[in-house]
Every structure is written in C-alpha cells, then in structure tokens.
Design a protein around this motif. Structure first.
Motif, PDB file in Angstrom:
ATOM      1  N   ASN A 102       0.789  -1.220   0.271  1.00 48.31           N
ATOM      2  CA  ASN A 102       0.206   0.477  -0.044  1.00 48.31           C
ATOM      3  C   ASN A 102       1.286   1.699   0.025  1.00 48.31           C
ATOM      4  O   ASN A 102       1.893   1.256   0.852  1.00 48.31           O
ATOM      5  CB  ASN A 102      -1.131   0.208   1.041  1.00 48.31           C
ATOM      6  CG  ASN A 102      -1.519  -1.192   1.460  1.00 48.31           C
ATOM      7  OD1 ASN A 102      -1.563  -2.303   1.562  1.00 48.31           O
ATOM      8  ND2 ASN A 102      -2.662  -1.367   0.903  1.00 48.31           N
TER       9      ASN A 102
ATOM     10  N   LEU B  41       0.509   4.865   0.383  1.00 47.03           N
ATOM     11  CA  LEU B  41      -0.095   5.650   1.737  1.00 47.03           C
ATOM     12  C   LEU B  41       0.475   7.879   1.108  1.00 47.03           C
ATOM     13  O   LEU B  41       0.841   7.795   1.983  1.00 47.03           O
ATOM     14  CB  LEU B  41      -0.906   6.075   2.513  1.00 47.03           C
ATOM     15  CG  LEU B  41      -1.811   4.247   2.678  1.00 47.03           C
ATOM     16  CD1 LEU B  41      -0.679   3.367   3.029  1.00 47.03           C
ATOM     17  CD2 LEU B  41      -2.859   4.446   4.138  1.00 47.03           C
TER      18      LEU B  41
ATOM     19  N   GLN C 264      -4.901   5.942  -0.807  1.00 47.35           N
ATOM     20  CA  GLN C 264      -3.791   5.035  -0.849  1.00 47.35           C
ATOM     21  C   GLN C 264      -4.620   4.496  -2.552  1.00 47.35           C
ATOM     22  O   GLN C 264      -5.349   4.332  -2.923  1.00 47.35           O
ATOM     23  CB  GLN C 264      -4.756   4.145   0.297  1.00 47.35           C
ATOM     24  CG  GLN C 264      -5.810   2.942   0.132  1.00 47.35           C
ATOM     25  CD  GLN C 264      -5.299   1.454   0.811  1.00 47.35           C
ATOM     26  OE1 GLN C 264      -5.064   1.201   1.206  1.00 47.35           O
ATOM     27  NE2 GLN C 264      -6.866   0.955   1.176  1.00 47.35           N
TER      28      GLN C 264
END
Length: 490
Positions: free
Chosen positions: A378, A380, A395
């Motif tokens: 991920n 972000l 994200q």
C-alpha cells in the motif's frame, strides 16, 4: 516529571547535571491523594521498592517514580498522571537527604457506556458496551457488550479481568463468555456459537508486545441452511463441540496501528483443539502468522514528515488434522470442518474479492481451505490541503492471496462413511505437503485499486475502487466500490 527539591544548598544550581543526579536521596513518606476507591495494598507495591531502600540517588528516585506512574497509567483507572512533587521531609528526625513525595490522582468514572454503529458491504450493525472499572479497588474490570446487525444477527459477550501480580499491569487473568449468531451467506448458513473460557496475558502493553495463553469451550451449530446449500455445508451442519488451548504472541512497534507511518508488526497464533485430554469432536493444530511494516517516504525539498508512507503485510496459516485421544499411532484424523477452515477475500484482507471469494468452492458456497497465504502493498499519501497529521489518506494498493484445501480431504470423508473412517496420519502429512506445494507453485489471485482511508481512534474506514487482475476459476471478484470497517487490515 516536575519536582521541587528543597534543602540542598546554593551549589545545586551551579553543579553539573550528573553531579546533581548522583547525590543521595531517601524517601521518607509517600502520600497519594484522590484514590478513594483504590485499595492501599494495590498501590503499595508500586512504591515499596523506593521506600524500603536507603541507598538511592536523585536519579534513582526520579526514574522509580516515573516507572510507578507509568504503570499506574496503564491500568486505565486514573486520569493520565505526569508529575509527582518532592519536598524536604517534614519529619523532625529526617536527614538532610530525606524527601516526602506527594502524588495526586484522579480516578476515572467507574462506570461508562457507549454505543455505536458500523457500515460495510451489504452489512450494518449497532452495538452497545458497558464497562466497569476498578470494581474491587484493585484494577479489576468488567466489560459487557451486545450487538445486532444484518450479518451478525446477535452477539453478546462479557469479560472479567484482574491483575495477578502486584505492581504489574501487564500480567492479567480474565474469564469470558459469549453467544453469537452470525449469518454466513458466502457459505449458505448461519452459525450459532456459545463460548466460555479463560486466558492469562503477560508482557504486553508498554513494550508493544506480549503473550497470551487461553482455554475455551465452544459449542457451535451450523443452522438455517439455504435451499441451495452445497453438500459440503450440509455434511457439516448441526452441532460441533471444540475444546482448545490457544497461544498468541504479539509484537507491535508501529507508531499508529490504524494508520502506520513507520514501525513493524509481528503476530503469531497457535491453537490446539481436541487432542489428548481436551475432548470435543474436532481435533487439529492450527497456526497463523502475520507480519507487517511501514516506512515513511521522503520527498525532494521537503524537510521533516511528509505524510507519505509505503506499507506491506503478509499473512499465512495452516490447519493440520489430528486424531482424537492421546496417541497418533494407529488412529485416524477427521478432515477439518467448515467452521474451522480459513476463509479469504473481502474488504479487510484481500480487497477486490467478495467475502470468502478466494479458494475452494462447492457450488455456490465458499468451502474454505486448510492452507493460505496473502500479501499486500500500500502507498498512502495525504489529501491535498489536509496536512501530514490528518487522519485521512489516499491509498494505492495491490494485494493477492490463495487458499488451498487439504489434498485428499474429500476422499478421507468418504472413507469415513464406513466404520472407523477418516485419514491416516500419513495421508494427512501427504495432503498437507501437496497443499503447500500447490500454494507455492500456483498463481495467486490478485487485485489492485485506489481508495480513501480514514483512521478513527477506534476503527479504520476504507472506501476503495477495486479491480481484480487475476481470478482463478470459480472465485468471486468484486469490481467497483468496496467498503471496509475494522481494526485489522492486510
């Protein structure tokens, strides 16, 4: 810690700090104000090591008081305490180095209630919780909660916890009971569960990690089968009793569990059910592991925090059927039940797939698996104009996973139709080896997407647009918007 030290002479302001901290100091008296509902024998162990010694220095007293205050704060029965005041001892026989300590505490409300709601994909629930603190004046607690919703038809739980080692907030004993009724539309049934058990926890909290050992008795019932329920679900319908012991180790060094910017997590859970004296009608060893890490991402020309981070997580697990009784020799193991197998897919683990959408299926139903692995990456970054400290993030993610059933599992069940059926231990071993090989060599199901994340202090909320990229035959992806609410995301 703020402190006033009296009677040490005018040289105290001009001496080096190290000289000040190494000067002798003895505590003559400690007074605690504001703990009207807390027993003295509960508070004494925190300060006894300071009062009983006469070889202390200023540094020893300061660190000892700070340690005692930190421990008291971890019980969650007082408002956060930060300071203690020191003054020259008022005793007429006191030495020049004797001091008195005054600590002012403010007890939190002994009873409080809260209510809330949760909303997710085709799911909504309402819950209420009551919490009683410091019941007998020794840091005990009782938590009772109830919830009802579209998927969790009803859930009731109560847990009583108490410290077991004087002066140690991290070693606790608890007993609990729960009753739940959960709809599992991905497997065409509802599961009713009644559970009672106990556990002991130690080494947790302050250091960001700890251990937990527990025992539970769980009476499960698969009921309310739909008209299209598969043979897999129908074969496991009815009552099942699981008696198990569980050990969990957790090490969480993330800066923020809901929205980590740095740090790591390691968690392992091991469960033993049915074998030896445990009894019940299911027997297996079940292991799960989770690791996660987050790193801040520096940006050119930006000093300090950027709010941009990259994180990753990996989970895996294995269930190993065991024979009932005390020996493996000459005994056969029954294949796992759908109650106990791993389910994979959904907004909180492998995004971009329906709940239980990954792994073996029997007609319309997710049959679950005995071995699984899943991972996620991920990226972000903050929303424009919200700042790096905002709880909102955008994200970008890619995740995937695979869950595999025990090889030869259906054959083992078929052999159980006659007397003495089941799988021999050699068959279980070969089946597990085959499943792990399949897991490692087969292509995982993969999805990617973009979404909005909000990290509330009690839960994390995600609204993602997902696109399945690799989908195995029979599995169920979810293209489009997907909502996730929870405290543990992949």
């Amino acid at each position: 810690m703020a402190a006033s030290l009296l009677g040490h002479g005018s040289n105290a302001t001009t001496s080096p700090l190290q000289d000040q901290l190494s000067r002798p100091m003895t505590i003559g008296h400690i007074s605690v104000v504001g703990a009207s509902h807390t027993r003295h024998n509960f508070l004494n162990p925190f300060f006894a090591p300071l009062v009983s010694r006469d070889d202390l220095t200023v540094a020893d007293v300061m660190s000892g008081l700070q340690s005692a205050i930190s421990k008291l704060n971890r019980y969650d029965i007082f408002e956060p305490v930060e300071t203690a005041s020191l003054s020259k001892s008022s005793s007429p026989t006191a030495a020049q180095t004797d001091v008195d300590v005054a600590l002012v505490l403010k007890e939190k409300s002994r009873l409080y209630f809260k209510t809330g709601t949760e909303l997710g994909n085709a799911e909504g629930s309402a819950n209420a919780e009551g919490h009683a603190r410091n019941i007998f004046g020794g840091g005990e607690s009782l938590v009772v909660n109830a919830s009802a919703g579209t998927r969790t038809r009803s859930a009731y739980a109560a847990e009583f916890a108490t410290p077991v080692v004087p002066g140690d907030p991290d070693t606790r004993l608890s007993v609990n009971a729960a009753a739940t009724n959960v709809a599992k539309p991905w497997a065409s049934h509802e599961e009713v569960s009644k559970l009672a058990g106990g556990k002991v926890s130690w080494g947790s909290g302050y250091e960001g990690g700890g251990h937990q050992l527990g025992y539970s008795m769980n009476w499960r019932t698969i009921t309310a089968l739909s008209g299209t329920a598969s043979p897999t679900v129908r074969n496991d319908a009815g009552d099942s009793v699981k008696n198990s012991i569980t050990y969990m180790y957790l090490k969480d060094k993330r800066d923020n569990p809901m929205l980590p910017q740095s740090g790591y997590l390691y968690k392992s859970v091991w469960e033993m059910a049915g074998w030896g004296p445990l009894g019940g009608d299911v027997s297996f060893s079940k292991s799960e592991m989770e690791v996660a890490a987050a790193l801040p991402v520096p940006l050119p020309g930006v000093k300090g925090k950027t709010g941009v981070s990259i994180s990753g997580g990996f989970r895996c697990g294995m269930m190993y059927p065991l024979p009932m009784g005390y020996t493996f020799m000459g005994r056969k193991a029954q294949p796992s039940r759908i109650n106990d197998r791993f389910q994979l897919g959904g907004p909180n683990d492998v995004r971009g797939f329906k709940q239980g959408g990954l792994g073996p299926r029997d007609g319309p139903d997710a049959a679950g698996g005995d071995v699984f692995a899943a991972g996620s990456v991920n990226l972000l970054f903050p929303l424009p104009r919200t700042g790096v400290d905002s709880n909102f993030r955008v994200q970008l993610f890619a995740n995937g996973g695979r869950v595999v059933g025990l090889k030869g599992r259906s054959k083992g069940k078929a052999s159980g139709e006659g007397g003495g059926g089941g799988m021999s231990m050699s068959a279980v071993k070969n089946g597990i080896v085959g499943s792990v090989q399949d897991l490692c060599t087969g292509l995982p199901s993969v999805a990617a997407g973009v979404g909005l994340v909000y990290a509330h202090p009690v839960a994390r909320f995600e609204l993602n647009f997902c696109l399945p990229l690799v989908l195995r035959r029979g599995e169920e992806g979810r293209k489009g918007l997907q909502v996730g609410v929870g405290i543990n995301f992949l």
